[in-house]
Design a protein around this motif. Structure first.
Motif, PDB file in Angstrom:
ATOM      1  N   LYS A  70      -1.767   2.557  -9.464  1.00 19.55           N
ATOM      2  CA  LYS A  70      -2.742   1.325  -9.988  1.00 19.55           C
ATOM      3  C   LYS A  70      -2.143   0.355 -10.801  1.00 19.55           C
ATOM      4  O   LYS A  70      -2.223  -0.911 -10.553  1.00 19.55           O
ATOM      5  N   MET A  73       0.403  -1.572  -8.756  1.00 19.45           N
ATOM      6  CA  MET A  73      -0.356  -2.442  -7.813  1.00 19.45           C
ATOM      7  C   MET A  73      -0.797  -3.627  -8.487  1.00 19.45           C
ATOM      8  O   MET A  73      -0.742  -4.663  -7.994  1.00 19.45           O
ATOM      9  N   ASN A  74      -1.125  -3.538  -9.832  1.00 24.50           N
ATOM     10  CA  ASN A  74      -1.837  -4.775 -10.586  1.00 24.50           C
ATOM     11  C   ASN A  74      -0.650  -5.561 -11.451  1.00 24.50           C
ATOM     12  O   ASN A  74      -1.333  -6.262 -12.467  1.00 24.50           O
ATOM     13  N   GLU A  80       5.868  -8.103  -4.567  1.00 19.57           N
ATOM     14  CA  GLU A  80       5.171  -7.624  -3.686  1.00 19.57           C
ATOM     15  C   GLU A  80       5.394  -6.672  -2.636  1.00 19.57           C
ATOM     16  O   GLU A  80       4.820  -5.576  -2.066  1.00 19.57           O
ATOM     17  N   LYS A  83       5.432  -3.200  -4.413  1.00 25.30           N
ATOM     18  CA  LYS A  83       3.986  -2.556  -4.554  1.00 25.30           C
ATOM     19  C   LYS A  83       3.683  -1.446  -3.514  1.00 25.30           C
ATOM     20  O   LYS A  83       3.921  -1.795  -2.457  1.00 25.30           O
ATOM     21  N   SER A  85       1.402   0.116  -0.856  1.00 26.03           N
ATOM     22  CA  SER A  85       0.624  -0.299   0.344  1.00 26.03           C
ATOM     23  C   SER A  85      -0.925   0.095   0.039  1.00 26.03           C
ATOM     24  O   SER A  85      -1.194   1.092  -0.865  1.00 26.03           O
ATOM     25  N   GLU A  86      -1.602  -0.561   0.536  1.00 30.54           N
ATOM     26  CA  GLU A  86      -3.287  -0.150   0.535  1.00 30.54           C
ATOM     27  C   GLU A  86      -3.404   1.276   0.813  1.00 30.54           C
ATOM     28  O   GLU A  86      -4.411   1.970   0.155  1.00 30.54           O
ATOM     29  N   ALA A  89      -2.318   3.497  -2.077  1.00 25.29           N
ATOM     30  CA  ALA A  89      -3.230   3.343  -3.143  1.00 25.29           C
ATOM     31  C   ALA A  89      -4.476   4.146  -2.755  1.00 25.29           C
ATOM     32  O   ALA A  89      -5.119   4.800  -3.667  1.00 25.29           O
TER      33      ALA A  89
END
Length: 183
Positions: A70, A73-74, A80, A83, A85-86, A89
């Motif tokens: 988290k 990601m933030n 990018e 980070k 991936s969705e 996460a």
């Protein structure tokens, strides 16, 4: 010189006899009225603390891993392409959500040693707060950045540490700081 030597011997003898007669310093009575060695109690309490730390560390891993994902990601400074991936996460989120009930079950399943029976109520209450803390932590995990989303879980964990520390204070030991063990 003989007087100094005699005085020193007398002082040592008085000191040794005073140390030998202080029963309250080395023992305490349990619920049955039996005398228990304070050092033995300390040893059992410290052993139990290590057992609790091991259970907490093992069950805290999914939450720590989720928080790392988290944070990455933030973090605006992370590129990018670096980070997660969705999907990564979301997998970390689901793992953390599933870890809460497992952690609570592991904590509630811990048995307080019989030698610590005089502290059983405090220790059991502390472990229950820790279990509830992990349940709340799992209920409140989110990929969204929110202020104080884990406040209730943190309060329960602080209560756990305080209650668990009572027997340590009674035995003149430094109360454990479990939170620092998990960071």
């Amino acid at each position: 010189m003989k007087k100094i030597l005699a005085f020193s011997m007398l002082f040592l003898l008085m000191f040794a006899s005073a140390c030998g007669n202080d029963d309250s310093a080395n023992g305490t009575k349990d619920e049955g009225g039996e005398k228990i060695d304070k050092n033995e109690l300390k040893s059992h309490l410290l052993d139990f603390q290590l057992e609790v730390i091991n259970v907490l560390k093992e069950n805290h891993k999914p939450f720590a891993e989720f928080e790392a994902v988290k944070a990455q990601m933030n973090d605006p400074e992370v590129a990018e392409e670096e980070k997660p991936s969705e999907e990564e996460a979301q997998a970390a989120l689901e793992t953390a959500q599933a870890a809460g009930p497992k952690a609570a079950e592991a904590i509630r399943g811990m048995e307080i040693p019989e030698e610590l029976s005089q502290y059983k109520e405090d220790l059991q209450s502390a472990l229950e707060d820790a279990a509830k803390s992990y349940e709340k932590r799992a209920d409140n995990v989110s990929l969204e950045v929110a202020e104080n989303e884990q406040a209730e879980a943190e309060e329960l964990f602080a209560s756990f540490e305080k209650k668990f520390g009572k027997p340590f204070e009674e035995l003149d030991l430094l109360a454990p700081a479990f939170k620092s063990e998990l960071e």
